[in-house]
Every structure is written in structure tokens, then in C-alpha cells.
Design an enzyme around this catalytic site. Structure first.
Site, mmCIF file in Angstrom:
data_model
loop_
_atom_site.group_PDB
_atom_site.id
_atom_site.type_symbol
_atom_site.label_atom_id
_atom_site.label_comp_id
_atom_site.label_asym_id
_atom_site.label_seq_id
_atom_site.Cartn_x
_atom_site.Cartn_y
_atom_site.Cartn_z
ATOM 1 N N GLY A 73 -10.369 -12.307 -13.483
ATOM 2 C CA GLY A 73 -9.687 -11.225 -13.221
ATOM 3 C C GLY A 73 -8.563 -10.739 -14.345
ATOM 4 C CE1 TYR A 87 -6.487 -13.504 1.894
ATOM 5 C CE2 TYR A 87 -5.720 -13.592 4.121
ATOM 6 C CZ TYR A 87 -6.581 -13.700 3.200
ATOM 7 O OH TYR A 87 -7.958 -13.679 3.718
ATOM 8 C CG HIS A 133 0.176 -2.855 -0.758
ATOM 9 N ND1 HIS A 133 0.487 -3.481 0.592
ATOM 10 C CD2 HIS A 133 0.619 -4.021 -1.693
ATOM 11 C CE1 HIS A 133 0.829 -4.731 0.650
ATOM 12 N NE2 HIS A 133 0.705 -5.016 -0.562
ATOM 13 C CE LYS A 182 -3.327 -4.642 -0.252
ATOM 14 N NZ LYS A 182 -4.029 -6.082 -1.039
ATOM 15 C CB THR A 237 1.403 -10.130 2.519
ATOM 16 O OG1 THR A 237 0.927 -10.464 1.274
ATOM 17 C CG2 THR A 237 2.879 -10.673 2.798
HETATM 18 N N1 LIG Z 1 -1.801 -13.355 -3.210
HETATM 19 C C1 LIG Z 1 -1.029 -12.465 -3.705
HETATM 20 O O1 LIG Z 1 0.257 -12.889 -4.009
HETATM 21 C C2 LIG Z 1 -1.498 -11.365 -4.466
HETATM 22 C C3 LIG Z 1 -2.772 -10.877 -4.255
HETATM 23 N N2 LIG Z 1 -3.193 -9.976 -4.825
HETATM 24 C C4 LIG Z 1 -4.718 -9.584 -4.691
HETATM 25 O O2 LIG Z 1 -5.371 -10.015 -5.846
HETATM 26 C C5 LIG Z 1 -6.751 -9.023 -6.139
HETATM 27 C C6 LIG Z 1 -6.368 -8.362 -7.511
HETATM 28 O O3 LIG Z 1 -5.437 -7.466 -7.566
HETATM 29 P P1 LIG Z 1 -5.181 -6.470 -8.543
HETATM 30 O O4 LIG Z 1 -5.145 -7.488 -9.756
HETATM 31 O O5 LIG Z 1 -3.949 -5.521 -8.238
HETATM 32 O O6 LIG Z 1 -6.408 -5.535 -8.810
HETATM 33 P P2 LIG Z 1 -7.216 -5.070 -10.111
HETATM 34 O O7 LIG Z 1 -8.459 -4.050 -9.687
HETATM 35 O O8 LIG Z 1 -6.357 -4.645 -11.194
HETATM 36 O O9 LIG Z 1 -8.008 -6.125 -10.936
HETATM 37 C C7 LIG Z 1 -9.024 -7.056 -10.347
HETATM 38 C C8 LIG Z 1 -9.754 -7.665 -11.402
HETATM 39 O O10 LIG Z 1 -10.822 -8.458 -10.868
HETATM 40 C C9 LIG Z 1 -12.185 -8.140 -11.462
HETATM 41 N N3 LIG Z 1 -13.093 -7.984 -10.624
HETATM 42 C C10 LIG Z 1 -13.408 -7.149 -9.865
HETATM 43 N N4 LIG Z 1 -14.755 -7.524 -9.210
HETATM 44 C C11 LIG Z 1 -15.138 -8.702 -9.849
HETATM 45 C C12 LIG Z 1 -16.289 -9.433 -9.539
HETATM 46 N N5 LIG Z 1 -17.229 -9.204 -8.727
HETATM 47 N N6 LIG Z 1 -16.418 -10.603 -10.284
HETATM 48 C C13 LIG Z 1 -15.461 -10.793 -11.522
HETATM 49 N N7 LIG Z 1 -14.272 -10.051 -11.644
HETATM 50 C C14 LIG Z 1 -13.974 -8.910 -10.778
HETATM 51 C C15 LIG Z 1 -11.813 -6.874 -12.055
HETATM 52 O O11 LIG Z 1 -12.613 -6.649 -13.380
HETATM 53 P P3 LIG Z 1 -13.402 -5.577 -13.582
HETATM 54 O O12 LIG Z 1 -12.376 -4.308 -13.905
HETATM 55 O O13 LIG Z 1 -14.459 -5.418 -14.683
HETATM 56 O O14 LIG Z 1 -14.237 -5.084 -12.399
HETATM 57 C C16 LIG Z 1 -10.613 -6.634 -12.547
HETATM 58 O O15 LIG Z 1 -10.173 -7.711 -13.747
HETATM 59 C C17 LIG Z 1 -6.448 -8.139 -4.630
HETATM 60 O O16 LIG Z 1 -7.384 -8.492 -3.843
HETATM 61 C C18 LIG Z 1 -5.084 -8.086 -4.365
HETATM 62 O O17 LIG Z 1 -4.983 -7.855 -2.943
HETATM 63 C C19 LIG Z 1 -2.335 -8.907 -5.454
HETATM 64 C C20 LIG Z 1 -1.285 -9.252 -5.575
HETATM 65 C C21 LIG Z 1 -0.569 -10.514 -5.186
HETATM 66 O O1 LIG Z 2 -3.082 -5.821 -3.664
HETATM 67 C C1 LIG Z 2 -1.748 -5.838 -4.170
HETATM 68 O O2 LIG Z 2 -1.243 -5.159 -4.902
HETATM 69 C C2 LIG Z 2 -1.346 -6.960 -3.334
HETATM 70 N N1 LIG Z 2 -1.936 -7.589 -2.470
HETATM 71 C C3 LIG Z 2 -1.385 -8.783 -1.609
HETATM 72 C C4 LIG Z 2 -1.711 -8.566 -0.086
HETATM 73 O O3 LIG Z 2 -2.677 -7.899 0.239
HETATM 74 O O4 LIG Z 2 -0.893 -8.918 0.625
HETATM 75 C C5 LIG Z 2 -0.046 -9.409 -1.934
HETATM 76 C C6 LIG Z 2 0.926 -8.089 -2.363
HETATM 77 O O5 LIG Z 2 1.355 -7.476 -1.342
HETATM 78 C C7 LIG Z 2 0.370 -7.302 -3.454
#
Ligand SMILES: NC(=O)C1=CN([C@@H]2O[C@H](COP(=O)(O)OP(=O)(O)OC[C@H]3O[C@@H](n4cnc5c(N)ncnc54)[C@H](OP(=O)(O)O)[C@@H]3O)[C@@H](O)[C@H]2O)C=CC1
Ligand SMILES: O=C(O)C1=N[C@H](C(=O)O)C[C@H](O)C1
Length: 244
Positions: free
Chosen positions: A8, A100, A132, A136, A143
Site C-alpha cells: 500500500g 487496528y 475520521h 475512510k 479502533t
Molecule cells: N492500524 C492502524 O493504526 C491504522 C490503520 N489504518 C488502516 O489502513 C488502511 C489503509 O488506510 P489509508 O492508507 O488511509 O488508505 P489509502 O486508500 O490511502 O491507501 C490504501 C493503499 O492500499 C492499496 N490497495 C488497495 N486495495 C488493494 C489491493 N486489493 N491490493 C493491494 N493494494 C491495495 C492502494 O493502492 P491503489 O491505490 O493502487 O488501489 C493504496 O496504496 C485502512 O484499512 C485504514 O483503516 C489507517 C491508519 C492507522
Molecule cells: O482509516 C484511518 O485513517 C484510520 N483507521 C484506523 C481505524 O479504523 O481505527 C486507525 C485510525 O483511527 C485511522
């Protein structure tokens, strides 16, 4: 030097992790996005993979990590019970941190929520509100579900896992006596969570506000470096990483 592979890479979190790695002097072996054929090669090159993508990407990412014997940090939210089963299966051969929320603050809050729920008991209702950014896709946030699970564990509910609530939330359906979730989406909010304990005449509110994605990126790196120290195959959380 430990090197990470970012799954990603072009996403919001992928870019934040790349920046945090550069700032911390952690090597980046490479990054892939949807459909990139170099995933198996990256899995073999990197010491640890970090996955912040989408639920439908998870099976392929787990296969690549397991085939290469490379540990993986999974931060993607919106996972189903089937996804959790796949993680359990992969964790028989590789070490996996699945969480998460990678921030220190939320993982501290998790313990406080569990303790509050335990001490307050059944006369207090528990409601969770999260907000958020407008992009999202999943709701409630991972979380919010994690905090709900902590509250359920604290008050001794049989539903202490709490992680599989998404399917039961469809159409606004909620269990009698369960925890209620409210999700707001708008603007550029990095992630706000508030757990409200309410009883007759008074409320307690415990919350966390993420001011930017750097906190998640640094937490993900911390988890990756912890795995790279050499962990036995198995499933771990940020509680293990942070020693909470
Ligand atoms: N655990 C934590 O602390 C946190 C978790 N998150 C979670 O992380 C995830 C990503 O968030 P965020 O970065 O904001 O999202 P974005 O949409 O900005 O980025 C997602 C990335 O994943 C890629 N992607 C999507 N589908 C696929 C697939 N099927 N195979 C491979 N790559 C894929 C996208 O590529 P492309 O553009 O080519 O589709 C893109 O690069 C979410 O589920 C979010 O909730 C976010 C922040 C904190
Ligand atoms: O999608 C986000 O941005 C985030 N996702 C995570 C969640 O679903 O809890 C963590 C954070 O809050 C940001």
C-alpha cells in the site's frame, strides 16, 4: 540495517510509513500497490512487511509473506471473521502483528477503558463515537471495535472479542444491552475516538485524538522492528510490542 517492504506504498499510510522510516534510518526494500507483480520478490527481499491496504488484499499478502517466511505487520481495518481465520492460519508459520491501531495513545486508552468498564459495572451504558476523514471507507473504525472489545472484556461480557461486530451493525442493528457505535466522516480528521460511560446523572468520557498519521506510522515501524528482532511464529498485538 532492518529493511521493510511497504504494502500500500502509494496510500496515505504507505507514504507516512515511508517518511517515518527515512526519518528513523530504517531501510525500505520497496513498496507495492494493487496488482503489482513484484509482491513475491519484495516479500523475499524485506526483513518485515507492513500492510496498510484493504481487506481484499489480505489473502494475497499473507500468502506472499508465508511463502517467503517473512513476518508481517497488518494495520488494515474492516477485516471479517474469515480474514481473522486466515491470519490465524498464517501465524502457524510466520510471526504476525495484527492491530487496528498502532499508536501508543490508543493502546494506553484500551487498558483504561477495560479498567473503567470493570470497575463501573452494569449500571453504566457504554457508547463509542469516532470521527475520521471523508475518504475512510469502513465504519465503525477498527479502533472503535478494539475499544468496544476492551470494554466488553472489562465488564465480563461473553462477547469480549468484539471484533466481528461489523456484520451485525448493518442497517443500524445493534444488540440489546450491547455497545453502541456512532461514526462521523468529514474533512481531514486523522482519527478521533471517544468512549462514553453514562449512568443516571453523570458521564465519564475517555478519548484519544490523532493529530496526524505520524503516530500510526511510527507505531507500525516499532512493531516491524520488534518482529525483526526474531519472534517465533504466532499472532501478536501492540500490547506485546509496547510491553503494556
Ligand atoms: N492500524 C492502524 O493504526 C491504522 C490503520 N489504518 C488502516 O489502513 C488502511 C489503509 O488506510 P489509508 O492508507 O488511509 O488508505 P489509502 O486508500 O490511502 O491507501 C490504501 C493503499 O492500499 C492499496 N490497495 C488497495 N486495495 C488493494 C489491493 N486489493 N491490493 C493491494 N493494494 C491495495 C492502494 O493502492 P491503489 O491505490 O493502487 O488501489 C493504496 O496504496 C485502512 O484499512 C485504514 O483503516 C489507517 C491508519 C492507522
Ligand atoms: O482509516 C484511518 O485513517 C484510520 N483507521 C484506523 C481505524 O479504523 O481505527 C486507525 C485510525 O483511527 C485511522
Amino acid at each position: 540495517m532492518t529493511s521493510i517492504g511497504i504494502l500500500g506504498f502509494d496510500g496515505r499510510m504507505g507514504q507516512a510509513i515511508d517518511a517515518a522510516a527515512k526519518a528513523a534510518g530504517v531501510g525500505v526494500a520497496g513498496g507495492v500497490d494493487k496488482g503489482d507483480p513484484s509482491l513475491p520478490e519484495l516479500a523475499g527481499l524485506a526483513d518485515v512487511l507492513i500492510d496498510f491496504t484493504a481487506p481484499d488484499a489480505l489473502p494475497g499478502h499473507l500468502d506472499a509473506a508465508a511463502a517467503a517466511g517473512t513476518p508481517i505487520v497488518i494495520g488494515t481495518t474492516g477485516l471479517s471473521p474469515d480474514h481473522h481465520t486466515l491470519i490465524d492460519e498464517a501465524a502457524r508459520s510466520i510471526a504476525i502483528v495484527q492491530t487496528y491501531n498502532t499508536s501508543l495513545g490508543v493502546n494506553m486508552l484500551r487498558g483504561l477503558v477495560e479498567e473503567a468498564a470493570r470497575r463501573l459495572g452494569p449500571d453504566w451504558d457504554i457508547e463509542i463515537v469516532e470521527m475520521h476523514h471523508r475518504q475512510k471507507v469502513d465504519a465503525p473504525s477498527g479502533t472503535a471495535l478494539l475499544l468496544g472489545a476492551a470494554a466488553n472484556i472489562g465488564r465480563g461480557s461473553a462477547d469480549g472479542q468484539g471484533l466481528n461486530r461489523l456484520d451485525r451493525m448493518e442497517g443500524g442493528a445493534r444488540e440489546e444491552g450491547g455497545i453502541y457505535y456512532a461514526s462521523l466522516r468529514g474533512g481531514s480528521v486523522a482519527g478521533d475516538h471517544q468512549v462514553v460511560f453514562a449512568t443516571d446523572g453523570e458521564r465519564i468520557e475517555l478519548g484519544h485524538r490523532a493529530e496526524n498519521r505520524g503516530i500510526f506510522a511510527r507505531g507500525a515501524l516499532k512493531a516491524a522492528l520488534w518482529l525483526a528482532e526474531g519472534r517465533a511464529p504466532g499472532r501478536y498485538t501492540m500490547v506485546d510490542v509496547l510491553g503494556l
